[in-house]
Motif scaffolding. Sequence first.
Motif, PDB file in Angstrom:
ATOM      1  N   TYR A  82      -2.619   6.864   7.523  1.00  0.00           N
ATOM      2  CA  TYR A  82      -2.240   5.552   7.029  1.00  0.00           C
ATOM      3  C   TYR A  82      -3.449   4.837   6.432  1.00  0.00           C
ATOM      4  O   TYR A  82      -4.542   4.911   6.994  1.00  0.00           O
ATOM      5  CB  TYR A  82      -1.718   4.681   8.162  1.00  0.00           C
ATOM      6  CG  TYR A  82      -0.501   5.205   8.873  1.00  0.00           C
ATOM      7  CD1 TYR A  82      -0.628   6.053   9.970  1.00  0.00           C
ATOM      8  CD2 TYR A  82       0.778   4.843   8.459  1.00  0.00           C
ATOM      9  CE1 TYR A  82       0.481   6.530  10.630  1.00  0.00           C
ATOM     10  CE2 TYR A  82       1.896   5.319   9.120  1.00  0.00           C
ATOM     11  CZ  TYR A  82       1.743   6.164  10.200  1.00  0.00           C
ATOM     12  OH  TYR A  82       2.855   6.641  10.863  1.00  0.00           O
ATOM     13  N   CYS A  83      -3.228   4.129   5.329  1.00  0.00           N
ATOM     14  CA  CYS A  83      -4.250   3.212   4.864  1.00  0.00           C
ATOM     15  C   CYS A  83      -3.829   1.795   5.249  1.00  0.00           C
ATOM     16  O   CYS A  83      -2.641   1.518   5.451  1.00  0.00           O
ATOM     17  CB  CYS A  83      -4.475   3.307   3.358  1.00  0.00           C
ATOM     18  SG  CYS A  83      -3.102   2.805   2.323  1.00  0.00           S
ATOM     19  N   GLU A 106       0.432   5.441   0.134  1.00  0.00           N
ATOM     20  CA  GLU A 106      -0.434   6.612   0.266  1.00  0.00           C
ATOM     21  C   GLU A 106       0.174   7.817  -0.450  1.00  0.00           C
ATOM     22  O   GLU A 106       1.401   7.921  -0.579  1.00  0.00           O
ATOM     23  CB  GLU A 106      -0.639   6.993   1.737  1.00  0.00           C
ATOM     24  CG  GLU A 106      -1.261   5.930   2.609  1.00  0.00           C
ATOM     25  CD  GLU A 106      -0.228   5.111   3.350  1.00  0.00           C
ATOM     26  OE1 GLU A 106      -0.557   4.530   4.394  1.00  0.00           O
ATOM     27  OE2 GLU A 106       0.941   5.050   2.875  1.00  0.00           O
ATOM     28  N   TRP A 134      -8.744   3.746   6.919  1.00  0.00           N
ATOM     29  CA  TRP A 134      -7.832   4.876   7.120  1.00  0.00           C
ATOM     30  C   TRP A 134      -7.682   5.096   8.621  1.00  0.00           C
ATOM     31  O   TRP A 134      -8.683   5.096   9.366  1.00  0.00           O
ATOM     32  CB  TRP A 134      -8.372   6.155   6.487  1.00  0.00           C
ATOM     33  CG  TRP A 134      -8.276   6.206   5.002  1.00  0.00           C
ATOM     34  CD1 TRP A 134      -9.275   5.970   4.097  1.00  0.00           C
ATOM     35  CD2 TRP A 134      -7.120   6.526   4.225  1.00  0.00           C
ATOM     36  NE1 TRP A 134      -8.810   6.120   2.816  1.00  0.00           N
ATOM     37  CE2 TRP A 134      -7.484   6.470   2.863  1.00  0.00           C
ATOM     38  CE3 TRP A 134      -5.794   6.860   4.543  1.00  0.00           C
ATOM     39  CZ2 TRP A 134      -6.583   6.727   1.829  1.00  0.00           C
ATOM     40  CZ3 TRP A 134      -4.896   7.122   3.519  1.00  0.00           C
ATOM     41  CH2 TRP A 134      -5.299   7.057   2.171  1.00  0.00           C
ATOM     42  N   LEU A 165       0.834  -1.188   0.000  1.00  0.00           N
ATOM     43  CA  LEU A 165       0.000   0.000   0.000  1.00  0.00           C
ATOM     44  C   LEU A 165       0.876   1.248   0.000  1.00  0.00           C
ATOM     45  O   LEU A 165       1.840   1.333   0.792  1.00  0.00           O
ATOM     46  CB  LEU A 165      -0.901   0.012   1.233  1.00  0.00           C
ATOM     47  CG  LEU A 165      -1.792  -1.219   1.427  1.00  0.00           C
ATOM     48  CD1 LEU A 165      -2.477  -1.185   2.785  1.00  0.00           C
ATOM     49  CD2 LEU A 165      -2.804  -1.335   0.312  1.00  0.00           C
ATOM     50  N   CYS A 196      -4.657   5.847  -1.831  1.00  0.00           N
ATOM     51  CA  CYS A 196      -3.873   4.695  -1.374  1.00  0.00           C
ATOM     52  C   CYS A 196      -3.880   3.687  -2.512  1.00  0.00           C
ATOM     53  O   CYS A 196      -4.910   3.062  -2.796  1.00  0.00           O
ATOM     54  CB  CYS A 196      -4.484   4.109  -0.114  1.00  0.00           C
ATOM     55  SG  CYS A 196      -3.753   2.543   0.428  1.00  0.00           S
ATOM     56  N   GLY A 224       0.259   0.929   4.871  1.00  0.00           N
ATOM     57  CA  GLY A 224       1.123   1.785   4.080  1.00  0.00           C
ATOM     58  C   GLY A 224       2.112   2.516   4.973  1.00  0.00           C
ATOM     59  O   GLY A 224       2.103   2.355   6.200  1.00  0.00           O
TER      60      GLY A 224
END
Length: 123
Positions: free
Chosen positions: A95-96, A6, A36, A4, A22, A114
């Motif tokens: 963050y995803c 972002e 998220w 992942l 993402c 990510g």
Amino acid sequence: QVQLVESGGGLVQAGGSLRLSCAASGRTFSSYAMGWFRQGPGKEREFVATINWSGSRTYYADSVKGRFTISRDNTKNTLYLQMNSLKPEDTAVYYCAAVLGGPSRTPDSYDYWGQGTQVTVSS
């Protein structure tokens, strides 16, 4: 394995908008619910929003409900977070994350993360 990445973070004035993206690698993006999360300075990582595999179900933290919208495009293997009416307290690394299962508010449920993107909201 899912990787992942972002993007879309930056500096914005209070009341402004940003859209985070993402990008996910792999052919199984649509198998995963996505979320998220964010972590502000000196704070714990907190839930922001989550979405099921098809995009038909979404859930939000109370602090962002009505201002943020999570969505996904499975044809592009991409997750989005549209953030409107931003406030200084939204400043954080975003963050995803991906979870093989249903959407979850719990960070420990997630399998992949990510590296994060910084969002800074000035007053």
